[in-house]
Every structure is written in C-alpha cells, then in structure tokens.
Design a protein around this motif. Structure first.
Motif, mmCIF file in Angstrom:
data_model
loop_
_atom_site.group_PDB
_atom_site.id
_atom_site.type_symbol
_atom_site.label_atom_id
_atom_site.label_comp_id
_atom_site.label_asym_id
_atom_site.label_seq_id
_atom_site.Cartn_x
_atom_site.Cartn_y
_atom_site.Cartn_z
ATOM 1 N N GLU A 83 0.530 -0.683 -0.039
ATOM 2 C CA GLU A 83 -0.153 -0.067 0.035
ATOM 3 C C GLU A 83 1.102 1.415 -0.283
ATOM 4 O OE1 GLU A 83 -2.372 2.568 -0.429
ATOM 5 O OE2 GLU A 83 -3.283 1.262 -0.133
ATOM 6 N N ASP A 84 0.186 2.313 -0.906
ATOM 7 C CA ASP A 84 1.537 3.317 -1.173
ATOM 8 C C ASP A 84 1.370 4.350 -0.653
ATOM 9 O OD1 ASP A 84 -0.629 3.531 -3.144
ATOM 10 O OD2 ASP A 84 0.183 5.399 -3.566
ATOM 11 N N GLU A 85 -0.025 4.823 0.285
ATOM 12 C CA GLU A 85 -0.708 6.016 1.138
ATOM 13 C C GLU A 85 0.146 5.011 2.792
ATOM 14 O OE1 GLU A 85 -5.079 6.168 1.538
ATOM 15 O OE2 GLU A 85 -4.892 5.816 -0.764
ATOM 16 N N PRO A 100 2.559 4.091 -7.359
ATOM 17 C CA PRO A 100 3.075 4.738 -7.693
ATOM 18 C C PRO A 100 4.227 4.455 -8.983
ATOM 19 C CG PRO A 100 4.154 4.863 -5.700
ATOM 20 C CD PRO A 100 3.216 3.299 -5.775
ATOM 21 N N ASP A 101 4.566 2.993 -8.748
ATOM 22 C CA ASP A 101 5.796 3.008 -10.050
ATOM 23 C C ASP A 101 5.412 1.918 -10.603
ATOM 24 O OD1 ASP A 101 6.083 1.292 -7.514
ATOM 25 O OD2 ASP A 101 7.854 1.191 -6.973
ATOM 26 N N GLY A 102 3.988 1.513 -10.583
ATOM 27 C CA GLY A 102 3.826 0.599 -10.882
ATOM 28 C C GLY A 102 2.148 -0.312 -10.329
ATOM 29 N N ASN A 103 2.022 -1.431 -11.672
ATOM 30 C CA ASN A 103 0.876 -1.737 -11.601
ATOM 31 C C ASN A 103 0.789 -3.101 -10.958
ATOM 32 O OD1 ASN A 103 -1.858 -3.050 -12.499
ATOM 33 N ND2 ASN A 103 -2.804 -1.945 -13.741
ATOM 34 N N ALA A 146 5.444 -0.380 -0.258
ATOM 35 C CA ALA A 146 4.837 1.242 -0.279
ATOM 36 C C ALA A 146 5.146 1.198 -1.444
ATOM 37 C CB ALA A 146 5.279 2.165 0.689
ATOM 38 N N THR A 147 6.420 -0.068 -2.708
ATOM 39 C CA THR A 147 6.251 0.662 -4.086
ATOM 40 C C THR A 147 6.081 -0.876 -4.898
ATOM 41 O OG1 THR A 147 7.937 0.316 -3.840
ATOM 42 C CG2 THR A 147 7.562 2.347 -3.284
#
Length: 225
Positions: free
Chosen positions: A7-9, A55-58, A31-32
């Motif tokens: 999770e990135d949040e 942010p940097d991928g699916n 996170a990424t």
C-alpha cells in the motif's frame, strides 16, 4: 500467520499494519511496486493485501508474478478503483477477494481470516492433526482436550509446521516466516533451537501424537509420533 501489506498511502499502511499486529499477525509492508516485487520473490506469505494502484507500477503485475512462480499466497486486492474490469482481472489472475476503499478494519480482518481458513485450513476454524487441535484465531492449542499453553513464538512455530506437515521446513524458511524481516539482523539460529526445544518438550509432556523431527543441518519436519 505472516501477512504482506502492499500500500502506497502511508497513513493507511500504518493503520492496517497496526490493526493486524493487534490481531497477532506478523506483518511486513511494501509501499512501492518494486519493493513489493522484491519481497514476494524472496519471502513466502500466508496472505497478501494488494493495492493495485502503486506509484511505480501496476499491482496486477505482482499477481502475474505470483502466478508465474506458482506461489500459494492468498491475495486480497484493496483498491480505490472499484471498476468491474479491475475486479475481474484480479480474480482471473488468482486473487481470492477484492475490497474497495474505504473499508472498515473489522471487514478487512474478517476477509483475511476467511482467506486463511480457505487456503490453509480447508475452510475450518480449527486445525486438527491426530490428538492435537489448534485454534489459529484464539491462539489456543489442545492435546486430547487439555489446553497446552504456548508462548507466542512456540505457537507460531507449531502452526507453521502443522500447515506444512510431512514437509521438510528449512531453518531459514521457519525463521523468516515466524520472525519476518528481523531475521536479517540475527547472526545465528540459536533463538530457533531454544523455542523448538521447549515446544518439543511440551508436546511430549502432554503426550501429543505429533512430534517435531530435526533434520540435521537442514531444518525440521512435523510427523505423527
């Protein structure tokens, strides 16, 4: 049980981690996209909570990687994207469940427990092996109906060996699963030997019909006594 939260949040990641740790899960985070991909490539988990919008991928590509590696982790997609296409794509790639943001933590906990029961315990709330009965949710163990009191790590070791019964579990795999990322800080496996020694004695004292066999120089195997 070992869980990876992708999770990135930051606030949501921290909230999920703390809530799961209160439920006695061992929780690791990423996170990424690339940190998550590295972790699933190196470690094994019982359940993965996966945000597909990173942010940097699916995140769906992480599901594809799990499928390619034939890994058996249960996966719950947690995402603000609630489109039918995303849900179908995730489930077709092997996800077990889909939970749209925002969600209540109680619902998340229920979904995690449901996935673990299906994946690890054939849908049952209890794990039964010979005369040993384990309740993963309540962290309780009974031998022939008598409660066997274990400390947290003894319980985690027993549950991991039971879910891998008759399989050779290496010391490294056991340490990583029970102690998580912190295993990298250890310079020996003495802490495992101590916990295993105590656990084996307790099982013998209660006349459990299972035993932990040591495979010299490699690891352990749980077998019927």
């Amino acid at each position: 049980m070992k869980i990876l939260v992708i999770e990135d949040e930051p606030d949501l990641l921290d909230t999920i981690q703390k809530s799961l740790e209160k439920e006695k899960y061992l929780v690791e985070t990423a996170a990424t996209y690339f940190s998550a991909l590295e972790k699933v490539g190196v470690y094994d988990y019982d359940c993965i909570l996966l945000d597909i919008t990173l942010p940097d991928g699916n995140g769906l590509a992480i599901l594809e990687e799990l499928k390619k590696q034939q890994k058996a982790e249960g996966v719950i997609i947690i995402s603000a994207k609630n489109s039918l296409d995303d849900k179908v794509a995730g489930l077709e790639l092997g996800a077990d469940d889909y939970l749209a943001k925002p969600f209540h933590l109680a619902e998340l906990h229920a979904r995690v427990k449901s996935v673990l029961r299906r994946r690890k315990f054939a849908g049952s709330n209890l794990v039964v092996l010979d005369n040993v009965q384990i309740d993963p949710d309540k962290h309780q163990v009974w031998v022939s109906g008598v409660e066997l009191v274990l400390n947290r790590k003894e319980f985690d070791i027993l549950l991991y060996l039971v879910t891998n019964k008759q399989r050779l579990v290496t010391k490294t795999a056991l340490a990583e699963h029970v102690w998580g990322d912190h295993i990298d800080e250890a310079d020996s496996f003495e802490f495992i030997y101590s916990q295993i020694k105590n656990l084996r004695k307790k099982l013998r004292d209660y006349q459990a019909e299972i035993e932990i066999q040591a495979i010299y120089g490699i690891g352990y195997k749980l077998v019927s006594a």
